[in-house]
Scaffold this active site. Structure first.
Site, PDB file in Angstrom:
ATOM      1  N   GLU A   1       0.532  -0.310  -6.791  1.00 64.88           N
ATOM      2  CA  GLU A   1       0.709  -1.324  -7.824  1.00 64.88           C
ATOM      3  C   GLU A   1       0.714  -0.659  -9.201  1.00 64.88           C
ATOM      4  OE1 GLU A   1      -2.262  -4.295  -6.936  1.00 64.88           O
ATOM      5  OE2 GLU A   1      -1.511  -4.541  -4.891  1.00 64.88           O
TER       6      GLU A   1
ATOM      7  N   ARG B   1      -0.974   1.870   0.016  1.00 60.86           N
ATOM      8  CA  ARG B   1      -1.860   0.866  -0.584  1.00 60.86           C
ATOM      9  C   ARG B   1      -3.331   1.310  -0.644  1.00 60.86           C
ATOM     10  NH1 ARG B   1      -2.575  -5.141  -0.356  1.00 60.86           N
ATOM     11  NH2 ARG B   1      -4.629  -5.658   0.461  1.00 60.86           N
TER      12      ARG B   1
ATOM     13  N   HIS C   1      -3.873  -6.480 -10.628  1.00 55.14           N
ATOM     14  CA  HIS C   1      -3.070  -6.206  -9.439  1.00 55.14           C
ATOM     15  C   HIS C   1      -1.609  -6.560  -9.704  1.00 55.14           C
ATOM     16  CE1 HIS C   1      -6.429  -6.019  -6.299  1.00 55.14           C
ATOM     17  NE2 HIS C   1      -7.060  -6.355  -7.413  1.00 55.14           N
TER      18      HIS C   1
END
Length: 337
Positions: A99, A154, A224
């Protein structure tokens, strides 16, 4: 029967190359430094330069290290220093490695705070009334991996005995209904919750720091992407927070301000009811610790580019997030005087 689908991105590799192009390690080299993505080493250089250039306003704090022993640097931003201890707020970025707009926002926010303290009344009020702790890269191992091996990674990069796969989802590793529905016990899954709450050094370092500051910490923000949402507890269950209505009013006003100034729509509400169940999240844990104003922001976009948000959209995404941060921080500052 014909399948119904739509191709959103024709060439993802081209978009990735665009994200990593024209990188400069020196913020003084161009006004567009904060409108680009930067690899981990450059962010560490930026932290060093910023703390040395603005020692009266920015203080570096080492709160721990990652699984692969990379430092976890927090920047403490302070305005006018009085005799009484200040209240505080926390912002963390990059708990999920892919992100990138999250990391970009933390850098953007720090520089904005420096540039516009004593220039813009909102920032002056916030910084004079609250110390701001900013963690620009909560998951440095994972972030490094997204630049070198797998752009869509991630988790962190931890290895545990008996686990077949590498990595734990740090936002499933906090002690808030840990490893219930919405997370996974399987190490190969993206939502793997870890061996136990705070089994990961990154989560443990953040939790320990917040525990040691819990009496002063009034606001928690985790940044996020993507989906354009302003969320608050609970995400770990469908239970409503004790101050649900107050939190909802805050994110409603923030969303209205984003729409007013940037003509972009953000959904808002309690996490589990607005997006999905996500136990073990940092925001719910912080709320249960006693930080009653706790939020997760999901920045641009709504799925067109997803985690591959082009650099030319960084500025608008960061300004939208800044609008939400200022709206809520002013509310919290005035409520907790």
């Amino acid at each position: 029967m014909n399948a119904c689908f739509r191709v959103l991105l024709q060439n993802t590799q081209e978009l990735i190359e665009k994200q990593t192009a024209n990188v400069s390690s020196d913020p003084r080299s161009s006004m567009s430094y904060y409108e680009r993505y930067h690899p981990l080493e450059d962010i560490y250089l930026w932290i060093n330069r910023t703390t040395h250039q603005y020692p009266d306003m920015v203080q570096p704090i080492l709160i721990g290290s990652s699984f692969e022993k990379r430092p976890l640097w927090v920047l403490k931003l302070s305005g006018k220093r009085g005799n009484q201890p200040k209240r505080a707020m926390w912002i963390d970025c990059g708990i999920h490695a892919r992100e990138w707009i999250s990391h970009a926002f933390c850098l953007w926010f720090v520089q904005y705070s420096i540039d516009f303290y004593n220039q813009i009344p909102d920032m002056t009020e916030i910084l004079d009334s609250m110390d701001i702790y900013v963690l620009p890269v909560m998951n440095p191992d994972g972030y490094k991996y997204t630049w070198t091996k797998n752009r869509m990674w991630r988790k962190n990069r931890s290895k545990h005995p008996g686990n077949y796969c590498i990595g734990t989802d740090l936002n499933r590793n906090f002690d808030a209904n840990w490893c219930t529905m919405g997370s996974s016990h399987r190490s190969c899954d993206d939502t793997y919750c870890g061996l136990f709450p705070e089994s990961e050094p990154e989560a443990e370092a953040v939790a320990n720091f917040l525990r040691s500051h819990k009496h002063d910490m009034k606001l928690y923000l985790s940044i996020h992407s993507y989906s354009q949402m302003l969320l608050f507890p609970y995400s770990c269950s469908y239970q409503e927070a004790a101050n649900h209505n107050e939190l909802n009013e805050m994110v409603k006003e923030a969303a209205m301000n984003i729409r007013k100034y940037y003509r972009n729509q953000y959904k808002y509400g309690a996490g589990a009811k607005t997006i999905y169940l996500a136990p073990g999240g940092s925001d719910d844990w912080a709320y249960n610790l006693g930080i009653e104003y706790s939020f997760t922001f999901e920045l641009q976009d709504k799925g067109r580019y997803g985690f591959l948000l082009p650099p030319e959209l960084i500025s608008k995404a960061c300004n939208e997030a800044l609008t939400a941060v200022k709206t809520i921080a002013l509310k919290v500052s005035r409520k907790t005087q």
